[in-house]
Design a protein around this motif. Structure first.
Motif, PDB file in Angstrom:
ATOM      1  N   GLY A  28       0.787  -1.223   0.000  1.00 59.99           N
ATOM      2  CA  GLY A  28       0.000   0.000   0.000  1.00 59.99           C
ATOM      3  C   GLY A  28       0.819   1.273   0.000  1.00 59.99           C
ATOM      4  N   VAL A  29       2.110   1.190   0.323  1.00 54.96           N
ATOM      5  CA  VAL A  29       2.939   2.403   0.300  1.00 54.96           C
ATOM      6  C   VAL A  29       3.235   2.748  -1.155  1.00 54.96           C
ATOM      7  N   VAL A  30       2.858   3.965  -1.558  1.00 51.95           N
ATOM      8  CA  VAL A  30       2.973   4.412  -2.942  1.00 51.95           C
ATOM      9  C   VAL A  30       4.320   5.067  -3.201  1.00 51.95           C
ATOM     10  N   SER A  31       4.753   5.946  -2.288  1.00 52.85           N
ATOM     11  CA  SER A  31       6.032   6.623  -2.495  1.00 52.85           C
ATOM     12  C   SER A  31       6.621   7.062  -1.163  1.00 52.85           C
ATOM     13  N   VAL A  32       7.954   7.129  -1.165  1.00 52.02           N
ATOM     14  CA  VAL A  32       8.711   7.594  -0.005  1.00 52.02           C
ATOM     15  C   VAL A  32       9.793   8.522  -0.540  1.00 52.02           C
ATOM     16  N   GLN A  33       9.824   9.749  -0.039  1.00 53.65           N
ATOM     17  CA  GLN A  33      10.845  10.710  -0.443  1.00 53.65           C
ATOM     18  C   GLN A  33      11.439  11.332   0.818  1.00 53.65           C
ATOM     19  N   GLY A  34      12.756  11.252   0.925  1.00 54.60           N
ATOM     20  CA  GLY A  34      13.411  11.786   2.104  1.00 54.60           C
ATOM     21  C   GLY A  34      14.391  12.885   1.763  1.00 54.60           C
ATOM     22  N   ASP A  35      14.641  13.742   2.741  1.00 52.08           N
ATOM     23  CA  ASP A  35      15.592  14.837   2.588  1.00 52.08           C
ATOM     24  C   ASP A  35      16.536  14.832   3.788  1.00 52.08           C
ATOM     25  N   VAL A  36      17.828  14.656   3.509  1.00 50.79           N
ATOM     26  CA  VAL A  36      18.829  14.572   4.577  1.00 50.79           C
ATOM     27  C   VAL A  36      18.914  15.882   5.354  1.00 50.79           C
ATOM     28  N   ASP A  37      18.907  17.004   4.668  1.00 49.95           N
ATOM     29  CA  ASP A  37      19.099  18.299   5.330  1.00 49.95           C
ATOM     30  C   ASP A  37      17.981  18.628   6.314  1.00 49.95           C
ATOM     31  N   SER A  38      16.737  18.422   5.900  1.00 48.83           N
ATOM     32  CA  SER A  38      15.606  18.750   6.772  1.00 48.83           C
ATOM     33  C   SER A  38      15.231  17.605   7.706  1.00 48.83           C
ATOM     34  N   LYS A  39      15.762  16.397   7.415  1.00 46.26           N
ATOM     35  CA  LYS A  39      15.437  15.181   8.168  1.00 46.26           C
ATOM     36  C   LYS A  39      13.958  14.827   8.064  1.00 46.26           C
ATOM     37  N   ASN A  40      13.340  15.243   6.959  1.00 47.29           N
ATOM     38  CA  ASN A  40      11.936  14.941   6.709  1.00 47.29           C
ATOM     39  C   ASN A  40      11.799  13.804   5.716  1.00 47.29           C
ATOM     40  N   VAL A  41      10.780  12.978   5.940  1.00 39.13           N
ATOM     41  CA  VAL A  41      10.436  11.915   5.005  1.00 39.13           C
ATOM     42  C   VAL A  41       8.955  12.072   4.669  1.00 39.13           C
TER      43      VAL A  41
END
Length: 68
Positions: A28-41
């Motif tokens: 069911g997980v469609v997409s995962v995008q992460g950002d190292v600088d902001s530590k957001n996923v």
């Protein structure tokens, strides 16, 4: 459903790759995008995936999340 999580343990691209691989294995997980600088996923999912399952997976792999 889409949600952004703040994951303080992210320190490099390898962290993002691990999180992406583990979450994309969930049905069911469609997409995962992460950002190292902001530590957001950013995670997008449909049933049967749900938020408790995503949070539990992140805890299990050593990247506990907070809501961004």
């Amino acid at each position: 459903m889409k949600k952004t999580y703040y994951i303080p343990n992210i320190s490099c691209k390898h962290c993002i790759m691990t999180i992406t691989r583990e979450l994309e294995d969930l049905d069911g997980v469609v997409s995962v995008q992460g950002d190292v600088d902001s530590k957001n996923v950013h995670v997008e999912w449909n049933p049967p995936a749900d938020e408790p399952q995503i949070l539990e997976t992140l805890d299990e792999i050593g990247y506990p999340a907070e809501n961004a």
